[in-house]
Design an enzyme around this catalytic site. Structure first.
Site, PDB file in Angstrom:
ATOM      1  N   TYR A   1      85.959  -2.103  73.060  1.00 26.77           N
ATOM      2  CA  TYR A   1      84.712  -1.615  71.768  1.00 26.77           C
ATOM      3  C   TYR A   1      83.468  -2.913  72.354  1.00 26.77           C
ATOM      4  CZ  TYR A   1      81.814  -2.112  67.565  1.00 26.77           C
ATOM      5  OH  TYR A   1      81.645  -1.346  66.189  1.00 26.77           O
TER       6      TYR A   1
ATOM      7  N   SER B   1      76.478  -3.779  68.640  1.00 21.95           N
ATOM      8  CA  SER B   1      77.311  -4.680  67.868  1.00 21.95           C
ATOM      9  C   SER B   1      77.358  -5.771  68.482  1.00 21.95           C
ATOM     10  CB  SER B   1      78.733  -4.437  67.766  1.00 21.95           C
ATOM     11  OG  SER B   1      79.175  -5.180  67.169  1.00 21.95           O
TER      12      SER B   1
END
Length: 321
Positions: A185, A159
């Site tokens: 994350y 990501s």
């Protein structure tokens, strides 16, 4: 990105590609981008296994793929990426079979701080430790495919949020430092990028490579822990609810880059890359917007080697590797 722009889909990437005789495992293939990846690969002739936590959802996806693609239903196997024992059990069941493609697609984003039974922070478990362990345990199968003129590639879904974090190998599981769910994350995805670098270096002798990819912004169940306020703070949406880049990608569009990483001839023998929009991503630098390109720290060989050593030690300490 406006609503009128046409983006490539996984089927576009595979147009003219025949994957008959190829085997593929796709984790997280019960929803979202994972379904689109699995469906496209199956439609091109690959023998796909859906590696999922929810077997009922996986069987439903398998039936839908079979009906929509006119193929035999893909196999469905259970694996819970929050449990390294489950990862090991899946790999043991696969052990004697060659494997052309391993797509580490499953992800977890933004939950409250939660520790797994193995002592791993949950985002690190799903986004990093489980793909690390699974890719290592399936290496003999991937190498066997290469020996038989197969593909032998690993893809790990990352990501642009990796830019939110700085590598901390002293406290991978947030046992001592403050936990911010989105920094965590990003940290897990930064670690995923570095995994691709070191995995490819270590296994160059058998020709098995791993590349990290970002599917881009796709509205999936991955965002179930993200509030509207979170999304505004991170710059993912504007305060009026509009999207900075015009629109989110569809799941089929989000699947394009992972599938490209799996089959593109121009990537033969190339590992440790970060791929975006069906291309090798540029190194991020101003004035590029945040979340685009790849941070240079994601590709640093020494950091990748150190992270591998630390993570491998944690896996061994838990008696799981």
């Amino acid at each position: 990105m406006s609503d009128t722009i046409s983006l490539p889909t996984a089927d576009d990437v595979l147009r003219g590609v025949d994957l008959t005789g190829c085997t593929a495992v796709v984790t997280g293939a019960s929803s979202g981008v994972g379904v689109a990846i699995a469906a496209a690969l199956a439609g091109a002739g690959a023998e796909v296994t859906l590696a999922v936590r929810d077997m009922a959802a996986g069987r439903d996806v398998s039936e839908r793929i079979a009906a929509s693609r006119g193929v035999a239903p893909p196999a469905v196997e259970q694996v819970d990426l929050l449990s390294m024992a489950s990862v090991r059990a899946f790999a043991e069941r696969w052990r004697s079979r060659p494997l052309d493609l391993l797509i580490n697609n499953a992800g977890l984003m933004g939950p409250p701080l939660t520790m797994t039974e193995d002592g791993f922070e949950s985002q690190m478990a799903v986004n990093y430790f489980a793909p690390f362990l699974l890719s290592e345990l399936l290496l003999p199968s991937l190498a066997a495919a290469r020996e038989g003129s197969g593909i032998g590639r690993v893809v790990i879904v990352s990501s642009g949020s990796h830019q939110l974090a700085t590598l901390d190998t002293h406290d991978l599981n947030y046992e001592r430092r403050a936990y911010d769910k989105f920094e965590a994350y990003g940290h897990a995805k930064l670690c995923a990028n570095l995994l691709a670098v070191e995995y490819s270096r270590r296994h160059a002798d058998v020709g098995v490579t791993m590349n990290a990819v970002t599917p881009g912004g796709v509205e999936t169940k991955l965002g179930r822990h993200v509030t509207f306020e979170d999304a505004v703070k991170l710059g993912w949406v504007n305060e009026d609810g509009s999207l900075p880049q015009g629109r989110m990608k569809t799941a089929d569009e989000g699947a394009a880059t992972p599938v490209w990483a799996a089959v593109a001839p121009e990537l033969e023998g190339q590992g440790g890359l970060y791929l975006e929009d069906c291309a090798i991503a540029p190194i991020w630098a101003p004035p590029m917007p945040s979340g685009w390109g790849v941070s240079s720290s994601s590709l640093e060989p020494d950091a990748a080697r150190l992270l591998w050593q630390v993570a491998e030690g944690l896996l061994r300490k838990s008696g799981l590797k």
